[in-house]
Enzyme design. Structure first.
Site, PDB file in Angstrom:
ATOM      1  CD  GLU A   1      38.170  37.918  43.728  1.00 22.88           C
ATOM      2  OE1 GLU A   1      36.883  38.245  44.420  1.00 22.88           O
ATOM      3  OE2 GLU A   1      38.614  38.686  43.039  1.00 22.88           O
TER       4      GLU A   1
ATOM      5  CG  HIS B   1      44.351  41.537  40.877  1.00 20.31           C
ATOM      6  ND1 HIS B   1      45.649  42.054  39.937  1.00 20.31           N
ATOM      7  CD2 HIS B   1      44.440  42.326  41.659  1.00 20.31           C
ATOM      8  CE1 HIS B   1      46.022  42.692  40.739  1.00 20.31           C
ATOM      9  NE2 HIS B   1      45.274  43.451  41.875  1.00 20.31           N
TER      10      HIS B   1
ATOM     11  NE  ARG C   1      45.238  49.943  49.179  1.00 12.77           N
ATOM     12  CZ  ARG C   1      45.743  48.685  48.391  1.00 12.77           C
ATOM     13  NH1 ARG C   1      45.383  48.038  47.691  1.00 12.77           N
ATOM     14  NH2 ARG C   1      47.227  48.274  48.972  1.00 12.77           N
TER      15      ARG C   1
ATOM     16  CG  ASN D   1      37.316  47.150  42.077  1.00  7.72           C
ATOM     17  OD1 ASN D   1      37.368  48.001  42.093  1.00  7.72           O
ATOM     18  ND2 ASN D   1      37.966  46.046  42.876  1.00  7.72           N
TER      19      ASN D   1
ATOM     20  CG  HIS E   1      41.158  51.407  39.727  1.00  9.22           C
ATOM     21  ND1 HIS E   1      42.082  52.174  40.565  1.00  9.22           N
ATOM     22  CD2 HIS E   1      41.256  50.295  39.684  1.00  9.22           C
ATOM     23  CE1 HIS E   1      42.910  51.098  41.239  1.00  9.22           C
ATOM     24  NE2 HIS E   1      42.394  50.116  40.812  1.00  9.22           N
TER      25      HIS E   1
ATOM     26  CD  GLU F   1      38.597  43.650  46.441  1.00 12.96           C
ATOM     27  OE1 GLU F   1      39.581  44.179  46.743  1.00 12.96           O
ATOM     28  OE2 GLU F   1      38.100  43.610  45.407  1.00 12.96           O
TER      29      GLU F   1
HETATM   30  N1  PXP Z   1      39.398  40.929  43.183  1.00 10.43           N
HETATM   31  C1  PXP Z   1      40.215  41.451  44.201  1.00 10.43           C
HETATM   32  C2  PXP Z   1      40.095  40.591  45.305  1.00 10.43           C
HETATM   33  C3  PXP Z   1      40.989  42.670  43.938  1.00 10.43           C
HETATM   34  O1  PXP Z   1      41.555  42.945  44.905  1.00 10.43           O
HETATM   35  C4  PXP Z   1      40.946  43.580  42.658  1.00 10.43           C
HETATM   36  C5  PXP Z   1      41.762  44.596  42.771  1.00 10.43           C
HETATM   37  O2  PXP Z   1      41.282  45.392  43.494  1.00 10.43           O
HETATM   38  C6  PXP Z   1      40.174  42.869  41.654  1.00 10.43           C
HETATM   39  C7  PXP Z   1      39.295  41.559  41.812  1.00 10.43           C
HETATM   40  C8  PXP Z   1      39.903  43.786  40.542  1.00 10.43           C
HETATM   41  O3  PXP Z   1      41.354  43.732  39.725  1.00 10.43           O
HETATM   42  P1  PXP Z   1      41.454  44.681  38.699  1.00 10.43           P
HETATM   43  O4  PXP Z   1      40.932  45.801  38.860  1.00 10.43           O
HETATM   44  O5  PXP Z   1      42.767  44.351  38.071  1.00 10.43           O
HETATM   45  O6  PXP Z   1      40.276  44.244  37.625  1.00 10.43           O
END
Ligand code: PXP
Length: 257
Positions: A159, A202, A53, A15, A18, A78
């Site tokens: 998920e 997450h 978002r 992901n 960030h 997402e």
């Molecule tokens: N999966 C989903 C559906 C998420 O919303 C997120 C955060 O955006 C993640 C995985 C990844 O989480 P993290 O950034 O805490 O590793």
């Protein structure tokens, strides 16, 4: 319980949200999340996840355009279940859409989607995405009722939200972390028994990833925040490679257990 043979290699979805958070903190053009996605691919990621978002606090529309134009890995897009996001997804037709709950005031996706309460409207919302060829994934808590509802509305994938497990572990509440892990384990098996593909993510870190990676039914982990943070110290490619190594190690250990 009879051990289940692992169902193949566990995929790592990186992901990149960030990277965009850091870029947007200064309103600059760098660091570029698309550059991070390409680097992740070279480092062994199997997919890229990006969350557009409603408030565009990290990933932008232009990022999604560029990812779709240049990425060779599958994109897991997402999004919240809103008409605006549905239109964007239908325009791009990413490999997968992952439907997440979204609240403006939250710092990150706090809980799983309330599928059971919104079954009819969600089924209606998802149908055009599935018709467009996107794999439909639903981000939910490890809760039997939500999994059954996700199955009924025709999701391909669920998920499972690992945040409660990771938070409990990080705060030293180990009995709770174990209980969360047990719930995740049982619900992975349950979802798989319904024919759903199971992903998880997450809050995962080097300290928390292995027990989840060892669940034989889990096919993909999506990890972002920790990896981007760790990249400050190790560099992005080594940070991803270490996560990959731990996931593979967990898989191998569970196979011989
Ligand atoms: N999966 C989903 C559906 C998420 O919303 C997120 C955060 O955006 C993640 C995985 C990844 O989480 P993290 O950034 O805490 O590793």
């Amino acid at each position: 319980m009879v051990p289940v043979k692992p169902l193949g290699k566990l995929r790592l979805g990186v992901n990149i949200d960030h990277v965009a958070t850091v870029r947007n903190a200064r309103g600059s053009a760098y660091p570029d999340p698309i550059r991070a996605a390409k680097l992740a691919e070279d480092a062994g990621a199997d997919g890229i996840t990006a969350h557009l978002r409603e408030d565009r606090r990290h990933i932008s529309d232009d990022d999604i355009d560029r990812l779709m134009a240049t990425l060779s890995l599958p994109l897991n897009f997402e999004m919240a279940a809103t008409p605006e996001m549905q239109a964007i997804a239908l325009r791009h037709k990413p490999h997968a859409v992952c439907i997440v709950p979204e609240k403006r005031e939250e710092r990150t996706t706090e809980g799983g989607l309330e599928v059971a309460r919104e079954e009819n409207s969600l089924a209606h919302f998802l149908a055009p995405l599935a018709d467009a060829g996107c794999r439909v994934s639903i981000f939910i808590a490890a809760d039997r009722k939500q999994i059954e509802a996700a199955h009924r509305i025709g999701a391909d994938v669920i998920e499972l939200h690992t945040g409660a497990y990771c938070d409990a572990f990080a705060e030293g509440r180990f009995t709770e972390a174990d209980a969360e892990l047990q719930r995740l384990r049982e619900m992975s098996a349950f979802a798989h028994s319904l024919g759903l593909e199971v992903h998880a993510g997450h809050g995962l870190t080097y300290d928390t990833v292995k027990p989840v990676a060892a669940f034989p039914e889990v096919m993909e982990l999506n990890i972002g925040h920790f990896l981007i943070g760790e990249a400050i110290f190790l560099g992005l490619a080594p940070a991803i490679q270490e996560m990959r190594r731990l996931m593979d190690e967990a898989r191998e250990e569970s196979a011989v257990a």
